[in-house]
Write a protein that holds these residues in place. Structure first.
Motif, PDB file in Angstrom:
ATOM      1  N   TYR A   1      -6.735   0.299   2.800  1.00 24.32           N
ATOM      2  CA  TYR A   1      -5.998  -0.750   2.103  1.00 24.32           C
ATOM      3  C   TYR A   1      -6.655  -1.072   0.768  1.00 24.32           C
TER       4      TYR A   1
ATOM      5  N   HIS B   1      -5.102  -7.638  10.317  1.00 22.70           N
ATOM      6  CA  HIS B   1      -6.553  -7.528  10.113  1.00 22.70           C
ATOM      7  C   HIS B   1      -7.291  -8.783  10.559  1.00 22.70           C
TER       8      HIS B   1
ATOM      9  N   PHE C   1       0.886  -1.157   0.000  1.00 27.46           N
ATOM     10  CA  PHE C   1       0.000   0.000   0.000  1.00 27.46           C
ATOM     11  C   PHE C   1       0.926   1.209   0.000  1.00 27.46           C
TER      12      PHE C   1
ATOM     13  N   ASN D   1       1.297  -0.647   6.750  1.00 26.86           N
ATOM     14  CA  ASN D   1       1.337  -1.791   5.846  1.00 26.86           C
ATOM     15  C   ASN D   1       1.371  -3.098   6.625  1.00 26.86           C
TER      16      ASN D   1
ATOM     17  N   SER E   1      -1.840  -4.113   8.264  1.00 23.57           N
ATOM     18  CA  SER E   1      -2.877  -4.743   7.438  1.00 23.57           C
ATOM     19  C   SER E   1      -2.878  -6.247   7.630  1.00 23.57           C
TER      20      SER E   1
ATOM     21  N   ALA F   1      -5.049  -6.266  -0.775  1.00 24.28           N
ATOM     22  CA  ALA F   1      -5.867  -6.297   0.439  1.00 24.28           C
ATOM     23  C   ALA F   1      -6.536  -7.661   0.588  1.00 24.28           C
TER      24      ALA F   1
ATOM     25  N   ARG G   1       4.582  -7.921   6.385  1.00 23.18           N
ATOM     26  CA  ARG G   1       3.129  -7.830   6.304  1.00 23.18           C
ATOM     27  C   ARG G   1       2.513  -9.220   6.261  1.00 23.18           C
TER      28      ARG G   1
ATOM     29  N   GLU H   1      -5.889   1.544  -1.852  1.00 20.99           N
ATOM     30  CA  GLU H   1      -4.530   1.512  -2.375  1.00 20.99           C
ATOM     31  C   GLU H   1      -4.323   0.353  -3.340  1.00 20.99           C
TER      32      GLU H   1
ATOM     33  N   ARG I   1      -9.095   1.219   8.609  1.00 18.75           N
ATOM     34  CA  ARG I   1      -7.839   0.933   7.902  1.00 18.75           C
ATOM     35  C   ARG I   1      -8.097   0.051   6.694  1.00 18.75           C
TER      36      ARG I   1
END
Lengths: 258, 318, 288
Positions: free
Chosen positions: B187, A106, A92, A100, A103, B195, A166, B190, B183
């Motif tokens: 993602y 998540h 990203f 980054n 993420s 993602a 990541r 981008e 967030r």
């Protein structure tokens, strides 16, 4: 079926009339560093796209931990512990390195969508815990100097590390690396090898595609060689280096100068 | 950086809170409009700026909220504030339902589809579907709320109500930035393939952004219906959506940038009344110039929203 | 049956106009991947420019010469505006984020629309009778000379464009640029020139469409560009945006659809915008 084993059976992927992956089978066992090599255009990345659900294959079976994952969407495959990096780095790029890596947290975060509207003490704690984990990963991958930098502004080698950090943030059981050494200089490649061993020591199985033969022969324990989407050989690096079919495939297609 | 932000926002709200003391009724109305449209523009930012989806139909959800309030209040005698939860929920549900089938569309195709939705919506209102939308004239007689202590001045009440709603919106935007879902939207703007490959259910979060943005726009609809005591279809025309779309991009998808955009678009022309006829001509030129000179907007959103304890040593934080 | 045939003729007439306008959208999108929101407003501008050329330059005389002159001069003026538009508002943004170009196009649309208003005023103007009001009745269907000319001229222009795009070297260069700009550049095609060429062709066809709108509907307003632009834009999308024959077919289908809905159902559901209050117009509710 044994735990944390990835079994591909007769996987075939077609794009129109082109058969990109042809009746491919192999097994990645827990804790292995497994390599897939082959000349350019042999269909290696397509295999990864099939495993990670980006281009689901129509035929064959992809079995992970005893479950058929062939038709699952990408995010569900990540939830089951398989995560990948990309040959052409996909970060990203406008966001910071820390964001980054975040993420990857998540799927490990316990927050619901409603916490975006009303935070709860639980969601704040979860947020804090995940940022802490990001901090640990920044240290692990030696990125704490560039925490706040925009990922897209970093040198290529550092970007590769961010992408691996990541991926590791999802706490995967199987890490898939698509040409991790592409574009790296010798010193960065040495660093990469070290990182791969460090990840293996965490108990993560690694599946990688690589063009850098020195790296492949050094780190992998078992290899599959494909050409035109078909498997032409498999075995340990020593065996593969002597295999006439492999030598033929590489010499016969003089297009690989990496 | 952080402190400066808090100071800036506190000053903004203080100045706004004191405005009714100095402004006459005309400027109070302009101020209220500024507050309401800021809320809508910020709701548009959730879908367009944060999640990166080309939604050009935000006026639909704004209108849906306004009509929900107007119908419930003027026709069914609900108290004005009691209509607000439904004025949020109805557009939010609509947003989710509409987004479901179109969310996979990319860029321009999504833009065209959302314009289409907006046009259909205005058509439905004008043709008085079900006999409850009041046709081309809309609905009159929506209650003007009186806040305690301001019973004699509905305009001041409308202003403060709008200010409270904008404050709520700010809190929402802040919470969103500090959450997993917020967030996730960044993602997928981008790189939505990356993602998905990192475990984010892109479809769900795209729909989430539509639902959240629609709900916020609906909330603004309630206070709009309150300010004018009436709603009519042309206020929610797709051209209005075009303006909100432009404001977010010209502003740079940051809160100060968007407020600046709303100010330039809706308040500045009131100050220079002599230029009223030149308003859109000049604004159009300003849009082109801004994009050429500052392609990321007047006040671009900054990233690096990360906890302090992560930043070690002497990094040159942005 | 009479209604059917009558609406068929009307639909083909409207469809021809939509198709001509849609070509401008589709050609620009094909090469630049940008929705040229200002195109509809250029169409509106051409009706006003046509009116001005007729009254101020030609002194209001009706002859075959003046009809041709109105079409040609308007096309030239609008093409120049189109090229300037590309030069000023779009070219500097070619490498900028996509959304910046979209907003620049929206800004250009506002500028042109309000420019028309500042030059010719906000009120509706009546387009002159360039062509004699001649009607024929064929089997219960009424066809006007204007309709015949609209359909015939559109057909000629579109056929010409089709052959230009498919059969000439320039056309091949246009098609190559719309498939892959970078590859086209590597093959020695000057993509900048191709884009200028596309703007010239697209806006001239739009100019003809704008004069047709004036001839057919008579009343012209500064903000009518959005309406016709949107129809044409939908037509371009129906035909698959970027696809030139697709835009022609899309325009025709939309015109027919429009006419049959108007003929059989109700026209209120097909009225795209409300002229009594347009948020772009200066006398809106905030300044009242």
């Amino acid at each position: 079926m044994a735990d944390n084993t990835l079994v591909l059976t007769n996987v075939t992927k077609r794009f129109g009339g082109l058969v990109a992956v042809d009746d491919l089978s192999f097994t990645v066992k827990q804790g292995q560093i497994y390599g897939i090599i082959g000349p350019n255009g042999a269909g290696k990345t397509t295999v990864f796209n099939c495993i990670t659900g980006i281009h689901p294959c129509e035929e064959g079976s992809i079995n992970w931990c005893g479950e058929e994952i062939r038709l699952l969407s990408p995010h569900k495959i990540v939830q089951r512990g398989i995560v990948r990096t990309f040959q052409t780095i996909r970060l990203f790029s406008q966001m910071s390195v820390a964001e980054n890596i975040m993420s990857g947290r998540h799927i490990k975060s316990s927050q619901g969508w409603w916490n975006a509207i009303v935070p709860t003490p639980g969601s704040k704690k979860d947020e804090k815990k995940n940022w802490q984990r990001v901090g640990e990963l920044l240290d692990f991958f030696d990125l704490s100097d560039v925490t706040v930098n925009a990922a897209g502004s970093l040198p290529y080698g550092t970007q590769r590390r961010v992408e691996m950090a990541r991926a590791m943030a999802t706490e995967p059981k199987l890490l898939i690396l698509d040409e991790p050494a592409a574009g790296l200089n010798d010193q960065e490649t040495l660093g990469l090898i070290e990182t791969i061993y460090k990840i293996k020591d965490l108990g993560v199985t690694i599946l990688l595609i690589e063009h850098d033969m020195d790296l492949v022969m050094e780190v992998t324990e078992y290899l599959t060689v494909i050409n035109f989407g078909k498997k032409i050989a498999e075995g340990t690096p020593d065996v593969i280096q002597k295999d006439p079919a492999v030598i033929e495939a590489y010499l016969g297609s003089e297009d690989d100068d990496e | 950086m952080k402190k400066k932000q808090i100071l800036l926002y506190t000053a903004f709200f203080l100045i706004m809170a004191l405005l009714p003391l100095v402004a006459n009724s005309k400027w109070l109305a302009v101020g209220t409009t500024f507050l309401i449209f800021s809320v809508v523009a910020l709701s548009q930012d959730i879908v367009l700026g944060k999640a990166g989806m080309f939604n050009m139909g935000q006026a639909l959800f704004f209108g849906l909220g306004a009509y929900t309030t107007a119908i419930l209040n003027a026709k069914f005698n609900w108290p004005l504030l009691a209509t607000m939860p439904l004025a949020i929920l109805v557009p939010a549900l609509f947003g989710i339902l509409l987004a479901g089938p179109i969310i996979h569309l990319r860029g321009d195709y999504l833009l065209v589809t959302t314009i289409g939705f907006n046009i259909v919506f205005v058509q439905v209102l004008q043709n008085n579907l079900g006999g409850i939308t009041g046709g081309p004239n809309g609905i009159f007689g929506v209650e003007s709320l009186s806040l305690p202590g301001l019973a004699d001045s509905p305009q001041t009440s409308a202003f403060y109500l709008s200010l409270i709603v904008l404050l709520i919106t700010f809190v929402l935007m802040h919470n969103l930035e500090k959450s997993k879902a917020g967030r996730a939207l960044h993602y997928l703007r981008e790189d939505d393939l990356a993602a998905g490959a990192i475990g984010i259910n892109t479809r769900v979060y795209k729909i989430f952004s539509f639902g959240l943005g629609a709900g916020m726009a609906g909330m603004a609809g309630t206070i709009y219906a309150n300010q004018y005591s009436a709603v009519s279809p042309e206020a929610f025309d797709f051209v209005q959506s075009v303006l909100f779309f432009s404001i977010v991009i010209v502003g740079g998808s940051s809160i100060p940038g968007i407020l600046l955009g709303v100010f330039l678009m809706f308040v500045l022309p009131e100050i220079f009344r002599d230029f009223a006829t030149w308003r859109y001509f000049i604004f159009g030129i300003a849009m082109i110039m801004t994009m050429i000179l500052r392609p990321r907007g007047l006040w671009p959103a900054s990233f690096g929203n990360i906890p302090k304890e992560l930043i070690r040593g002497d990094q040159n934080g942005r | 049956m009479d209604i059917f045939l009558q609406q068929l003729v009307n639909g083909l007439t409207i469809g021809s106009m939509f198709a001509l306008i849609a070509l401008g959208y589709t050609m620009v999108y094909g090469v630049m991947k940008l929705i040229n929101f200002a195109h509809g407003d250029l169409v509106a501008a051409s009706a006003f420019v046509g009116l001005m050329i007729y009254t101020n330059v030609l002194g209001g005389s009706i002859s075959l010469f003046s009809v041709i002159a109105v079409f040609l001069l308007t096309a030239v003026v609008i093409a120049i505006v189109g090229v300037l538009l590309e030069r000023i508002a779009y070219r500097p943004l070619r490498s900028a984020p996509r959304l910046s170009a979209v907003v620049s196009a929206l800004g250009a649309s506002m500028v042109i629309q309000n420019g028309i208003m500042l030059l010719w005023g906000p009120q509706m103007r009546i387009f002159p009778d360039l062509l004699p009001q001649v009607y024929w009745e064929v089997g219960g269907v009424i066809i006007s000379l204007i309709q015949v000319i609209i359909m015939l001229l559109s057909f000629i222009l579109m056929t010409g464009l089709y052959f230009f795009i498919e059969k000439t070297k320039m056309g091949t260069a246009i098609r190559a640029s719309s498939i892959d700009q970078d590859a086209a550049r590597l093959m020695g095609i000057n993509v900048d020139n191709i884009i200028v060429l596309i703007f010239i062709i697209g806006t001239s066809l739009g100019a003809v469409g704008g004069i047709f709108v004036g001839l057919y509907y008579r009343g012209i307003t500064f903000n009518m560009g959005w309406q016709y632009g949107l129809y044409a834009f939908v037509a371009a999308i129906m035909g698959g945006i970027g696809n030139i024959p697709g835009a022609m077919i899309g325009g025709m289908l939309l015109g027919l659809f429009n006419a049959f809905i108007a003929g059989y159902v109700s026209s209120t559901w097909f009225y795209l915008y409300s002229p009594h209050c347009h948020p772009y117009c200066p006398t809106n509710r905030y300044s009242g």
